[in-house]
Write an enzyme that holds these catalytic residues in place. Structure first.
Site, PDB file in Angstrom:
ATOM      1  CB  THR A  20      -0.936   0.017   1.219  1.00  0.00           C
ATOM      2  OG1 THR A  20      -0.167   0.030   2.416  1.00  0.00           O
ATOM      3  CG2 THR A  20      -1.856  -1.185   1.217  1.00  0.00           C
ATOM      4  CG  ASP A  21      -0.920   4.745  -1.775  1.00  0.00           C
ATOM      5  OD1 ASP A  21      -1.706   4.628  -0.804  1.00  0.00           O
ATOM      6  OD2 ASP A  21      -1.306   5.097  -2.903  1.00  0.00           O
ATOM      7  CG  LEU A  22       2.644   7.959   2.204  1.00  0.00           C
ATOM      8  CD1 LEU A  22       3.173   9.357   1.907  1.00  0.00           C
ATOM      9  CD2 LEU A  22       3.060   7.516   3.597  1.00  0.00           C
ATOM     10  N   GLY A  37      -3.055   4.263   2.109  1.00  0.00           N
ATOM     11  CA  GLY A  37      -3.560   2.972   2.573  1.00  0.00           C
ATOM     12  C   GLY A  37      -4.197   2.129   1.482  1.00  0.00           C
ATOM     13  CB  ILE A  38      -5.398   2.557  -1.822  1.00  0.00           C
ATOM     14  CG1 ILE A  38      -4.617   3.699  -2.462  1.00  0.00           C
ATOM     15  CG2 ILE A  38      -6.618   3.090  -1.088  1.00  0.00           C
ATOM     16  CD1 ILE A  38      -5.406   4.474  -3.503  1.00  0.00           C
TER      17      ILE A  38
END
Length: 136
Positions: A13-15, A17-18
């Site tokens: 995930t990225d920052l 949250g996806i």
């Protein structure tokens, strides 16, 4: 159609949250490799025996909905076309039946120098054989 289950980990995930967009490409790569394995195609043996490898030539991708940490995803792979030196597949990443990502992927067969070559006979036979149990 071949299906592979993948769990989304924090590292995917990225920052926000996806799932980071490039990780969908990793997921579908795994699914293609497992699809070929279930058909009896051993890519390591193919490289060792003939020097032939697969390389992605083209990807047409649509990002439709986000996947999130801890989601259980199903990656489907369906053969669309086979030519003398290429394989084209449609792949979709789904969660609970909803399509999150879909792609059409063209994979080329290359020799050790990176030149296009014909698919090995074992690959052509595996991809054109009627559906059913894999011969051992």
């Amino acid at each position: 159609m071949h299906s592979l289950s993948v769990r989304v980990y924090y590292e995917d995930t990225d920052l926000a949250g996806i799932v980071y967009y490039a990780n969908y490409l990793r997921f579908i790569e795994r699914a293609r490799s497992e699809w070929l394995r279930t058909l009896g195609v051993d890519q390591a043996a193919m490289k060792a025996k003939s020097g032939r490898v697969f390389a992605v030539r083209r990807v047409e991708a649509d990002y439709l909905r986000p996947a999130r940490f801890d989601d259980l995803l199903k990656i489907g792979t369906v053969l669309v076309q086979i030519t003398a030196a290429r394989i084209v597949v449609d792949q979709a990443v789904r969660r609970d039946g909803a399509t999150l990502f879909q792609a059409r992927v063209t994979v080329a067969c290359l020799d050790g120098a990176g030149r296009p070559v014909r698919l090995p006979g074992i690959v052509t036979r595996a991809l054109t054989r009627p559906a059913g149990p894999v011969e051992k």
